[in-house]
Structure formats: structure tokens, C-alpha cells
Scaffold this motif. Structure first.
Motif, PDB file in Angstrom:
ATOM      1  N   ARG A  73     -14.086  11.646  31.385  1.00  0.00           N
ATOM      2  CA  ARG A  73     -12.971  10.752  31.068  1.00  0.00           C
ATOM      3  C   ARG A  73     -11.640  11.513  31.111  1.00  0.00           C
ATOM      4  N   VAL A  74     -11.669  12.760  30.670  1.00  0.00           N
ATOM      5  CA  VAL A  74     -10.466  13.594  30.747  1.00  0.00           C
ATOM      6  C   VAL A  74     -10.069  13.807  32.203  1.00  0.00           C
ATOM      7  N   ALA A  75     -11.032  14.176  33.034  1.00  0.00           N
ATOM      8  CA  ALA A  75     -10.746  14.458  34.439  1.00  0.00           C
ATOM      9  C   ALA A  75     -10.234  13.219  35.185  1.00  0.00           C
ATOM     10  N   LYS A  76     -10.761  12.047  34.847  1.00  0.00           N
ATOM     11  CA  LYS A  76     -10.315  10.819  35.509  1.00  0.00           C
ATOM     12  C   LYS A  76      -8.897  10.422  35.096  1.00  0.00           C
ATOM     13  N   ALA A  77      -8.460  10.915  33.946  1.00  0.00           N
ATOM     14  CA  ALA A  77      -7.144  10.529  33.428  1.00  0.00           C
ATOM     15  C   ALA A  77      -6.000  11.306  34.058  1.00  0.00           C
ATOM     16  N   VAL A  78      -6.305  12.412  34.740  1.00  0.00           N
ATOM     17  CA  VAL A  78      -5.240  13.258  35.291  1.00  0.00           C
ATOM     18  C   VAL A  78      -5.575  13.695  36.707  1.00  0.00           C
ATOM     19  N   ASP A  79      -4.553  13.975  37.470  1.00  0.00           N
ATOM     20  CA  ASP A  79      -4.747  14.526  38.815  1.00  0.00           C
ATOM     21  C   ASP A  79      -4.400  16.008  38.777  1.00  0.00           C
ATOM     22  N   LEU A  80      -5.117  16.720  37.931  1.00  0.00           N
ATOM     23  CA  LEU A  80      -4.885  18.147  37.717  1.00  0.00           C
ATOM     24  C   LEU A  80      -6.234  18.856  37.602  1.00  0.00           C
ATOM     25  N   PRO A  81      -6.253  20.175  37.804  1.00  0.00           N
ATOM     26  CA  PRO A  81      -7.489  20.906  37.535  1.00  0.00           C
ATOM     27  C   PRO A  81      -7.869  20.769  36.062  1.00  0.00           C
ATOM     28  N   VAL A  82      -9.146  20.602  35.807  1.00  0.00           N
ATOM     29  CA  VAL A  82      -9.656  20.508  34.444  1.00  0.00           C
ATOM     30  C   VAL A  82     -10.665  21.627  34.215  1.00  0.00           C
ATOM     31  N   THR A  83     -10.499  22.323  33.108  1.00  0.00           N
ATOM     32  CA  THR A  83     -11.472  23.338  32.719  1.00  0.00           C
ATOM     33  C   THR A  83     -12.098  22.921  31.398  1.00  0.00           C
ATOM     34  N   ALA A  84     -13.412  23.008  31.326  1.00  0.00           N
ATOM     35  CA  ALA A  84     -14.155  22.466  30.188  1.00  0.00           C
ATOM     36  C   ALA A  84     -14.759  23.573  29.336  1.00  0.00           C
ATOM     37  N   ASP A  85     -14.568  23.448  28.043  1.00  0.00           N
ATOM     38  CA  ASP A  85     -15.224  24.326  27.082  1.00  0.00           C
ATOM     39  C   ASP A  85     -16.582  23.719  26.776  1.00  0.00           C
ATOM     40  N   VAL A  86     -17.647  24.412  27.169  1.00  0.00           N
ATOM     41  CA  VAL A  86     -18.996  23.863  26.980  1.00  0.00           C
ATOM     42  C   VAL A  86     -19.843  24.762  26.076  1.00  0.00           C
ATOM     43  N   GLU A  87     -19.172  25.435  25.131  1.00  0.00           N
ATOM     44  CA  GLU A  87     -19.870  26.296  24.179  1.00  0.00           C
ATOM     45  C   GLU A  87     -20.768  27.280  24.933  1.00  0.00           C
ATOM     46  N   ALA A  88     -22.073  27.304  24.645  1.00  0.00           N
ATOM     47  CA  ALA A  88     -22.966  28.226  25.348  1.00  0.00           C
ATOM     48  C   ALA A  88     -23.768  27.528  26.445  1.00  0.00           C
ATOM     49  N   GLY A  89     -23.421  26.271  26.707  1.00  0.00           N
ATOM     50  CA  GLY A  89     -24.064  25.557  27.809  1.00  0.00           C
ATOM     51  C   GLY A  89     -25.132  24.565  27.425  1.00  0.00           C
ATOM     52  N   ILE A 109     -14.900  26.548  33.613  1.00  0.00           N
ATOM     53  CA  ILE A 109     -15.853  26.497  32.508  1.00  0.00           C
ATOM     54  C   ILE A 109     -15.568  27.638  31.530  1.00  0.00           C
ATOM     55  N   ASN A 110     -15.608  27.302  30.260  1.00  0.00           N
ATOM     56  CA  ASN A 110     -15.479  28.283  29.196  1.00  0.00           C
ATOM     57  C   ASN A 110     -16.854  28.435  28.578  1.00  0.00           C
ATOM     58  N   LEU A 111     -17.441  29.638  28.676  1.00  0.00           N
ATOM     59  CA  LEU A 111     -18.813  29.836  28.219  1.00  0.00           C
ATOM     60  C   LEU A 111     -18.870  31.013  27.249  1.00  0.00           C
ATOM     61  N   GLU A 112     -19.390  30.763  26.058  1.00  0.00           N
ATOM     62  CA  GLU A 112     -19.430  31.792  25.024  1.00  0.00           C
ATOM     63  C   GLU A 112     -20.754  32.554  25.032  1.00  0.00           C
ATOM     64  N   ASP A 113     -20.753  33.742  24.428  1.00  0.00           N
ATOM     65  CA  ASP A 113     -21.983  34.533  24.375  1.00  0.00           C
ATOM     66  C   ASP A 113     -22.662  34.468  23.008  1.00  0.00           C
ATOM     67  N   THR A 114     -22.300  33.469  22.220  1.00  0.00           N
ATOM     68  CA  THR A 114     -23.023  33.217  20.973  1.00  0.00           C
ATOM     69  C   THR A 114     -24.384  32.607  21.286  1.00  0.00           C
ATOM     70  N   ASP A 115     -25.397  33.027  20.538  1.00  0.00           N
ATOM     71  CA  ASP A 115     -26.735  32.462  20.657  1.00  0.00           C
ATOM     72  C   ASP A 115     -26.904  31.439  19.540  1.00  0.00           C
ATOM     73  N   HIS A 116     -26.834  30.161  19.874  1.00  0.00           N
ATOM     74  CA  HIS A 116     -26.915  29.108  18.867  1.00  0.00           C
ATOM     75  C   HIS A 116     -28.333  28.870  18.357  1.00  0.00           C
ATOM     76  N   THR A 117     -29.284  29.579  18.917  1.00  0.00           N
ATOM     77  CA  THR A 117     -30.655  29.457  18.432  1.00  0.00           C
ATOM     78  C   THR A 117     -30.963  30.498  17.358  1.00  0.00           C
ATOM     79  N   ALA A 118     -30.016  31.400  17.107  1.00  0.00           N
ATOM     80  CA  ALA A 118     -30.204  32.447  16.100  1.00  0.00           C
ATOM     81  C   ALA A 118     -29.040  32.419  15.124  1.00  0.00           C
TER      82      ALA A 118
END
Length: 252
Positions: A73-89, A109-118
Motif C-alpha cells: 500500500r505504501v509503494a502504490k501511494a508514491v512514485d518513488l523507490p521504497v525500502t522496507a524494514d522487514v525485521e529479520a525476515g 530491504i532493511n534486515l537485522e541480525d537479531t535472532d527472534h527465536t532466542a
């Protein structure tokens, strides 16, 4: 796909050391439109703000399909590059993650190195580097040079800015491994000491993303330190919540 590829190239080119890309992170189509209206060249999402706007807490509690629908929905609202924060995926493998990202219309894409399973855990650097390399491979196969911002969570895991110097070497080592694996930019989140930022930029010798904090260096100061990207993270989200609180308080 050619439009997405062009947006990805534009986004990558805007990562300039000393002339940083400033990203007031958004969470929906309306806030994305405001960022575009204000003249910013890129729209970035905040995973925390997106999750809470969907009714979920931060920390990979929101379902992946709902997160990517919001990004769409964000990407459809603008005619600009969009980068998404997706936590650890959200547990998606590299091919699934890239496919969901591109289907939503995002090119970064913004990807963190936190392990959400631990509990309070970090992924091993080698494991995270391999994941980033697989994401780069999947993006190349899809024909879109996705811009990868690899978050380094060493500093945020210390819980104390006074201890940042103690984990500095580990943060630099992780950043270098992530860049070697195919990341375009590294994000030592919550690092705010000017001297440490300058040294991090010097040692990493690549585009560095710093989170803007009202109590930290200004945008111009971060620019002088050689930063290539500045994220407001939850800054705009929190300001909007406070504005609503103020309106409600006035009504009482």
C-alpha cells in the motif's frame, strides 16, 4: 520489473557518504504520501510502526503477509523507490523474501541480525552473512538489484550506551562480513557517539546508516562524520502518537 530495477539503482545511488539519504520512516499510504509531498526522494517503512498500526507488537509478531500488504500500500501511494524494514525476515527464505518484497513494489530491504527465536540473541555472523549472500543471489536472479541495508544489532543488545566501546570491534567485524556477503549499507542501530560513528565509518569504509536521535548528532553533524544514510526509525510514528494524545487531552 524494469521500473523496479530503475528504482533500485536510484536508491543505491542516493547512498553518498557525507551527503546522506534522510529517511523519515512511515507505516501507511497516508504517511508515505506526506513524505513524498515534502520532497524526500525515497520512502522507507518502519517495522515497529507498521506492526503496531496492524495491531501487533514489534519483534516479528506481525504476520509476514500483513506486513508486505502494508508495504504494498505504501509503494502504490508514491512514485518513488521504497525500502522496507522487514525485521529479520519473518522466517522466510531468501527467495521467498525477495519475491514478497518485489511483489509489494519495494526495492530496498532493511534486515537485522537479531535472532527472534532466542531470548536477546544475535545470529552468528557467518550465518547472517550467508543469508545476506542468498538474498543478493535471489535478487540478482529476479533481475532487480535490491538495495540491502544490513542492520548490526550489537549496540542495541548492550542496553547501555556507555558499553558501546566494548562491543565496537565486534560490530565492525560483523559489518565487514555483511558487506562482503553483498550488503550495500550497514546499520549499527542506536550508535550515537560522534567519535564512535566517525571511527565506524572509517573502519567499515562503506555506506553507513545511523539512526537519528534528538539527543544525538544533528543531520549536518552526521553528514560531516561521513554517514551515508539517516533513519528516523520510530521517530515520526512516536511524534504522531504524541500529537494525537495532545488533541485528545485538549478535548478533555
Amino acid at each position: 520489473m524494469s521500473k523496479l530495477a530503475a528504482h533500485a539503482e536510484t536508491l543505491r545511488a542516493l547512498h553518498q557518504r557525507g551527503n546522506p539519504l534522510v529517511l523519515p520512516n512511515v507505516w501507511d499510504a497516508a504517511t508515505a504520501g506526506l513524505v513524498a509531498e515534502a520532497g524526500f526522494p525515497v520512502v522507507a517503512t518502519s517495522s515497529h510502526a507498521v506492526a503496531e498500526s496492524l495491531g501487533f507488537p514489534d519483534g516479528e509478531k506481525a504476520p509476514a503477509d500483513e506486513v508486505f500488504a502494508a508495504v504494498g500500500r505504501v509503494a502504490k501511494a508514491v512514485d518513488l523507490p521504497v525500502t522496507a524494514d522487514v525485521e529479520a525476515g519473518y522466517g522466510l527464505d531468501a527467495e521467498q523474501l525477495v519475491a514478497a518484497l518485489l511483489e509489494a513494489g519495494a526495492v530496498g530491504i532493511n534486515l537485522e541480525d537479531t535472532d527472534h527465536t532466542a531470548a536477546d540473541g544475535l545470529r552468528q555472523p557467518a550465518w547472517q552473512a550467508e543469508r545476506l549472500a542468498n538474498i543478493r543471489k535471489a535478487a540478482d536472479a529476479a533481475g532487480v538489484p535490491v538495495v540491502i541495508n544490513a542492520r548490526v544489532d550489537v549496540f542495541i543488545r548492550t542496553g547501555d550506551a556507555a558499553k558501546h566501546a566494548d562491543v565496537f570491534a565486534e560490530a565492525v567485524e560483523r559489518a565487514k562480513r555483511y558487506l562482503d556477503a553483498g550488503a550495500d549499507c550497514v546499520y549499527p542501530i542506536v550508535l550515537s557517539d560522534p567519535e564512535l560513528i566517525a571511527e565506524f565509518v572509517r573502519q567499515v569504509d562503506a555506506p553507513v546508516n545511523i539512526m537519528f536521535k534528538p539527543t544525538g548528532p544533528t543531520v549536518s553533524e552526521l553528514s560531516a562524520l561521513g554517514v551515508a544514510r539517516i533513519s528516523l526509525a520510530t521517530g515520526v510514528w512516536r511524534a504522531s502518537l504524541q500529537a494525537v494524545r495532545d488533541v485528545l487531552a485538549g478535548l478533555r
